[in-house]
Each structure stands twice: as structure tokens, then as C-alpha cells.
Scaffold this motif. Structure first.
Motif, mmCIF file in Angstrom:
data_model
loop_
_atom_site.group_PDB
_atom_site.id
_atom_site.type_symbol
_atom_site.label_atom_id
_atom_site.label_comp_id
_atom_site.label_asym_id
_atom_site.label_seq_id
_atom_site.Cartn_x
_atom_site.Cartn_y
_atom_site.Cartn_z
ATOM 1 N N LEU A 58 96.625 -53.289 -95.305
ATOM 2 C CA LEU A 58 95.912 -52.953 -94.073
ATOM 3 C C LEU A 58 94.516 -53.541 -94.112
ATOM 4 O O LEU A 58 94.048 -54.007 -95.149
ATOM 5 C CB LEU A 58 95.860 -51.436 -93.855
ATOM 6 C CG LEU A 58 95.365 -50.541 -94.994
ATOM 7 C CD1 LEU A 58 93.850 -50.449 -94.989
ATOM 8 C CD2 LEU A 58 95.957 -49.155 -94.861
ATOM 9 N N ASN A 59 93.863 -53.509 -92.971
ATOM 10 C CA ASN A 59 92.551 -54.108 -92.813
ATOM 11 C C ASN A 59 91.448 -53.168 -93.275
ATOM 12 O O ASN A 59 91.503 -51.964 -93.013
ATOM 13 C CB ASN A 59 92.342 -54.472 -91.333
ATOM 14 C CG ASN A 59 91.217 -55.453 -91.138
ATOM 15 O OD1 ASN A 59 90.079 -55.181 -91.497
ATOM 16 N ND2 ASN A 59 91.532 -56.600 -90.561
ATOM 17 N N GLY A 60 90.431 -53.729 -93.938
ATOM 18 C CA GLY A 60 89.316 -52.929 -94.419
ATOM 19 C C GLY A 60 88.410 -52.395 -93.334
ATOM 20 O O GLY A 60 87.527 -51.581 -93.610
ATOM 21 N N GLN A 101 81.551 -53.209 -89.449
ATOM 22 C CA GLN A 101 82.413 -52.037 -89.352
ATOM 23 C C GLN A 101 83.058 -51.722 -90.697
ATOM 24 O O GLN A 101 83.191 -50.553 -91.076
ATOM 25 C CB GLN A 101 83.507 -52.261 -88.300
ATOM 26 C CG GLN A 101 84.423 -51.052 -88.109
ATOM 27 C CD GLN A 101 85.404 -51.238 -86.981
ATOM 28 O OE1 GLN A 101 85.112 -51.895 -85.985
ATOM 29 N NE2 GLN A 101 86.594 -50.666 -87.136
ATOM 30 N N ALA A 102 83.437 -52.765 -91.436
ATOM 31 C CA ALA A 102 84.014 -52.550 -92.769
ATOM 32 C C ALA A 102 83.005 -51.877 -93.697
ATOM 33 O O ALA A 102 83.357 -50.974 -94.468
ATOM 34 C CB ALA A 102 84.480 -53.885 -93.350
ATOM 35 N N ILE A 115 83.211 -48.335 -95.652
ATOM 36 C CA ILE A 115 82.938 -48.168 -97.084
ATOM 37 C C ILE A 115 81.957 -47.018 -97.299
ATOM 38 O O ILE A 115 82.163 -46.154 -98.168
ATOM 39 C CB ILE A 115 82.388 -49.480 -97.678
ATOM 40 C CG1 ILE A 115 83.502 -50.534 -97.741
ATOM 41 C CG2 ILE A 115 81.786 -49.247 -99.064
ATOM 42 C CD1 ILE A 115 83.000 -51.934 -98.056
ATOM 43 N N TYR A 116 80.899 -47.009 -96.511
ATOM 44 C CA TYR A 116 79.904 -45.934 -96.617
ATOM 45 C C TYR A 116 80.536 -44.578 -96.323
ATOM 46 O O TYR A 116 80.287 -43.594 -97.028
ATOM 47 C CB TYR A 116 78.761 -46.215 -95.647
ATOM 48 C CG TYR A 116 77.586 -45.281 -95.796
ATOM 49 C CD1 TYR A 116 76.555 -45.573 -96.683
ATOM 50 C CD2 TYR A 116 77.499 -44.108 -95.042
ATOM 51 C CE1 TYR A 116 75.469 -44.717 -96.815
ATOM 52 C CE2 TYR A 116 76.425 -43.256 -95.174
ATOM 53 C CZ TYR A 116 75.416 -43.563 -96.059
ATOM 54 O OH TYR A 116 74.345 -42.711 -96.202
ATOM 55 N N LEU A 134 73.434 -57.697 -94.673
ATOM 56 C CA LEU A 134 74.553 -56.915 -94.156
ATOM 57 C C LEU A 134 74.712 -55.594 -94.901
ATOM 58 O O LEU A 134 74.908 -54.542 -94.282
ATOM 59 C CB LEU A 134 75.855 -57.728 -94.260
ATOM 60 C CG LEU A 134 76.008 -58.883 -93.265
ATOM 61 C CD1 LEU A 134 77.157 -59.797 -93.692
ATOM 62 C CD2 LEU A 134 76.242 -58.347 -91.859
ATOM 63 N N VAL A 135 74.611 -55.640 -96.226
ATOM 64 C CA VAL A 135 74.751 -54.415 -97.016
ATOM 65 C C VAL A 135 73.563 -53.490 -96.765
ATOM 66 O O VAL A 135 73.728 -52.275 -96.619
ATOM 67 C CB VAL A 135 74.903 -54.736 -98.511
ATOM 68 C CG1 VAL A 135 74.938 -53.451 -99.345
ATOM 69 C CG2 VAL A 135 76.182 -55.547 -98.759
ATOM 70 N N GLU A 136 72.363 -54.054 -96.674
ATOM 71 C CA GLU A 136 71.170 -53.226 -96.447
ATOM 72 C C GLU A 136 71.145 -52.613 -95.053
ATOM 73 O O GLU A 136 70.472 -51.593 -94.846
ATOM 74 C CB GLU A 136 69.916 -54.071 -96.668
ATOM 75 C CG GLU A 136 69.653 -54.370 -98.133
ATOM 76 C CD GLU A 136 68.405 -55.206 -98.354
ATOM 77 O OE1 GLU A 136 67.905 -55.214 -99.498
ATOM 78 O OE2 GLU A 136 67.929 -55.853 -97.395
#
Length: 204
Positions: free
Chosen positions: A87-89, A116-117, A121-122, A171-173
Motif C-alpha cells: 500500500l501507499n505511504g 502527506q506521507a 509518519i508523524y 520537507l521533514v522540518e
């Protein structure tokens, strides 16, 4: 999903991503993974040998069934118990605060809605949980950036959505307040595809 993406690309990636230098990066990223663990973009399962022995169960997701077909052989040979999902992340079927660790290795480059991924994750991380990642992305060299931007449209076609020019740190920040990241040009790789981001983000 076309025949190239499902049957040819998984084998090409399995071969190219098995390089010994990349394996050393995998080992470094995974060394501190603890607790209930999720890996997004599991691919062909190349990370499996590098998980710490105390990780008894691993949950994985990958959207490409062709990758999964190759991964199953490594899962069968592993001592880990693996709960594997095709499935998609971007839409994870797990409850909030389910995992102590989430892992991504050379995956964020190819997810269509990467923000959105990262939100997902968060969401699935427990408070204090950690997101471990190594990714390739936008170089710090403006001359290299020009070529990354030019070639990304072609790369997206031949590598199933992969972008050369994503600013992984930014992106992560955008999602995590506490991020430690090391940026560097990897050895033995062209500058366009070899600028790496290796880091840990903590859910506070």
C-alpha cells in the motif's frame, strides 16, 4: 501500474541499491532503531539484515507489488517477524501513536504527496518516537541544482516518480520540530543523484 514499473524496475533497483557503500549507510541509519518499528518504502527488503537483533517484529509498506514479490524471499530468510503491506505511504492503515520508530531509506524522493506521507509518519509515531531516514535530494551546489531540476521530469518517468530535486531537510522540518540531519555528497555517485540527507526526527 505498468509492466516496466512492476517487473523491470524492481529488479533494476534491487541490483543498483545493493551496492556495498549504500549498505554501510543502511547499517548506520538502522543501528539505533528501537521498539515497534514501521518501514515505509520497504522495496525489495534490502534493509532487513541491518535491523538490530532486539527488533523482533517489523511492519512494512510498499506500493509496488513487484517490489513485494522480491521482498518475500528476503522476509522468508530473515529472523524478524515481518508484517508486510502492499500500500501507499500516503495513507497508513495504522492507529495514531502506534510505533516507536519509523524508517525511510531512499523513499521520500518517489512518493507523490510526500508532505502527506510525512504527516502520516508523524501521526503513527508515539510521543518521543523517532523517524530515521536517509534520502537523496537537492544538492547544496547551485550548478548541480540546475541539472537536478532539468532532469527530474525524465527521472520521474524512468524511476517511477523519483525526484532528484527535493529538499528533504525542509520537507521533514515542515512536519517535525526536532530534526538532526547530516547533508553530504556520497562517494562514487554522480552529483545529481548522490547528494544525501541522513537524519533523525523526533515527535515532541
Amino acid at each position: 501500474m505498468n509492466l516496466y514499473s512492476q517487473f523491470v524496475l524492481p529488479r533494476l533497483l534491487d541490483w543498483s541499491m545493493s551496492d556495498a557503500s549504500l549498505s554501510r549507510y543502511r547499517q548506520k541509519v538502522l543501528a539505533q532503531v528501537t521498539g515497534e518499528t514501521l518501514e515505509i518504502g520497504f522495496g525489495t527488503g534490502l534493509n532487513l539484515p541491518y535491523y538490530p537483533k532486539h527488533i523482533q517484529k517489523l511492519t512494512t509498506v510498499d506500493a509496488n507489488p513487484g517490489m513485494n514479490a522480491l521482498a518475500l524471499k528476503r522476509i522468508e530468510a530473515s529472523d524478524l517477524t515481518v508484517e508486510n503491506h502492499v500500500l501507499n505511504g500516503e495513507n497508513l492503515p495504522f492507529a495514531d501513536q502506534s510505533f516507536d520508530s519509523v524508517v525511510s531509506t531512499w523513499t521520500l524522493c518517489s512518493i507523490a504527496n510526500v508532505q502527506q506521507a510525512l504527516q502520516e509518519i508523524y501521526r503513527v509515531l508515539k510521543p518521543g518516537g523517532r523517524f530515521f531516514f536517509i534520502e537523496h535530494g537537492l544538492s547544496d551546489n547551485p550548478k548541480v541544482q540546475v541539472w537536478q531540476n532539468r532532469l527530474t521530469p525524465v527521472q520521474k518517468v524512468i524511476a517511477d516518480g523519483c525526484h532528484f530535486n527535493r529538499d528533504i531537510k525542509r520537507l521533514v522540518e515542515n512536519q517535525f520540530n526536532q530534526v538532526t540531519v547530516e547533508q553530504f555528497q556520497a562517494e562514487n555517485l554522480p552529483a545529481i543523484m548522490g547528494y544525501f540527507y541522513k537524519g533523525v526526527a523526533v515527535k515532541t
